[in-house]
Design an enzyme around this catalytic site. Structure first.
Site: not given
Ligand code: SAH
Length: 472
Positions: A75, A84, A353, A429
């Site tokens: 890049c 990156c 969620e 993550c």
């Molecule tokens: N499993 C999903 C997203 C994971 S990201 C996928 O694979 O696409 C983590 C998610 O946790 C996000 O959507 C965020 O909004 C949610 N989150 C974060 N803190 C939270 C809480 N205290 N209670 C419920 N959900 C939560």
């Protein structure tokens, strides 16, 4: 952080390791120095400019002898743009460091047995792998050293320079999203300059064009969201018309009027200018059959590396080892993608969620995919996942958990220990918080297979999937 009175220069030191925030680590007399844009194995001349109690920060003045792990950057913005940062390291070496990062965190912070750790799963595409990018227009272009600001400089569209809130690095070509992503951004920029449409100044709240968000699917649908500072149809309509005419690829052309002082748009209305208000991604169904469809709204979350998301979820499915009679909880379900990935293989899935809109998307997608065995709840996990919830929805045989970087709230971990599902699959993550949570779960669970997955080549980020089985 104290700035050194006199900068310290050290010649011919070796870069030892890859460290936090995408920076490399150089050890000088026992002190850890974080240095960006160098590769383990490089011999460098180092300038240390900041010193703290436990570490210091420096930059490389020169690479005297390049590391065997080095490759040429792809890049043109490497070295200034904060993204990156690992791109001058061979991809195999990047994977090795990510694997090591997971291992170190689990062993050191969680005292986890990593003997069943599998080789990290690399990304097939290491460039142009993202399906979403967000660019900022700013009247203040980031100036490279030696440059001075001209009065007639219109500013720039690109990424924020790390730690500088109002200045934007002009991006000509970003190697993260396929075309026409770059062409859309530069065409909008050129149109605005040619028509004297000023870029926004976030400090003084002047100017018009604020942001552009570009999203795409693997099936070739494109969503473009143009964000402007106020409702001026005389300016906005011809600009949107320009994009519509120039880019027949755009299937969802949207705009947002943002009169606020900050750039967040989660609380703002999105207006459809042309096409549909959403795009639809497809994902192969685990085990075959017609693909799953996921409708993505402008504010919906969707994993940004679609091809790797399928691989990540496939490991989840493998580790979940579902029976047709199983009740599954999908915690932190987002828009319910993992829930639906698994729904065809079990009796029912319950997703939780806290973003309400995500739950609405999750329900709609489950309907589109023909699943009537998915239930979704919106709420804070630590509050929702209580005894009443479990008796109402049935005790889960298998729990999937995919929390944000902070990991799980202690109450959630305690509840999982009380529930005692046959299996837990923990997607994370952030291996540091995952290590902490796994250590607690080890009271009742054995740690099985551990599978790191690379979703973000050239960055230090790594995803990790862990299989837990209840001790009998
Ligand atoms: N499993 C999903 C997203 C994971 S990201 C996928 O694979 O696409 C983590 C998610 O946790 C996000 O959507 C965020 O909004 C949610 N989150 C974060 N803190 C939270 C809480 N205290 N209670 C419920 N959900 C939560």
């Amino acid at each position: 952080m104290s700035r050194l009175k006199k900068e310290l220069i050290v010649s011919d030191v070796e870069v030892n390791d890859a460290g936090a925030e995408g920076n490399a680590i150089v050890r000088v007399d026992g002190m850890v120095v974080f240095v960006p844009y160098v590769v383990p194995g490089d011999i460098i001349d180092l300038k240390i400019y900041k010193k703290k109690k436990n570490y210091a920060e420096g930059i490389a003045l020169a690479v005297k002898q390049p590391s065997p792990l080095r490759v040429k950057e792809t890049c043109q913005h490497f070295g200034v743009c904060g993204g990156c940062k690992w791109q001058t390291m061979q991809y195999d070496a990047q994977l090795k460091y990510k694997q090591q990062q997971v291992r170190d965190n689990l062993e050191r912070l969680g005292h986890i047995d990593t003997s069943r750790m599998q080789n990290i799963c690399g990304s097939d595409n290491i460039f142009y792998y993202r399906n979403k990018l967000e660019f900022t227009f700013s009247s203040k272009r980031w100036l490279q050293s030696g440059e001075t600001r001209r009065d007639d400089d219109p500013g720039a569209v690109g990424f924020h320079v790390p730690a500088v809130f109002d200045k934007v690095l002009p991006i000509e070509h970003c190697a993260l999203q396929p075309e026409p992503s770059n062409r859309i951004r530069t065409s909008l920029r050129d149109y605005a300059i040619a028509h004297n449409i000023p870029f926004y100044d976030i400090r003084n709240h002047t100017g018009y064009l604020r942001n552009v968000v570009i999203r795409n699917t693997s099936t070739g649908e494109w969503m473009v969201i143009v964000i402007v500072a106020d409702d001026r149809p005389d300016v906005l309509t011809p600009m949107m018309e320009h994009l519509k005419n120039e880019f027949p690829e755009i299937t969802s052309l949207l705009y947002i009027i943002n009169t606020k002082f900050n750039d967040s748009y989660t609380d703002l209305d999105v207006v459809t200018y042309s096409g549909q208000g959403f795009i639809t991604e497809q994902m192969p169904r685990y085990g075959g059959g017609s693909p799953l469809h996921f409708k993505i709204n402008p504010k919906s979350f969707y994993q940004t590396n679609s091809a790797q998301a399928y691989k990540l979820y496939s490991f989840v499915a493998e580790f979940a080892d579902l029976k047709p009679t199983d009740t599954v909880y999908d915690l932190y379900t987002g828009t319910g993608t993992i829930a639906q990935f698994l729904a065809g293989m079990c009796h029912k899935v319950v997703g939780v969620e806290y973003v309400e809109e995500a739950i609405i998307d999750a329900r709609e997608n489950a309907h589109i995919n023909g699943f009537d065995n998915c239930t979704f709840y919106a709420g804070d996990m630590a509050k929702v996942l209580n005894d009443d919830f479990v008796s109402q929805n049935g005790s889960p045989d298998v729990v999937i958990t995919d929390p944000p970087r902070a990991g799980m709230h202690e109450k959630v971990v305690e509840q999982l220990l009380t529930i005692g599902a046959r299996r837990i699959v923990y997607v994370s993550c952030n291996p540091a918080t995952q290590a902490r949570d796994l250590a607690l779960l080890s009271q009742r669970y054995n740690i099985g297979r551990i599978q790191p997955v690379d979703m973000f080549p050239h960055t230090q980020h790594v995803e990790n999937v862990v299989e837990l089985t209840l001790r009998s």
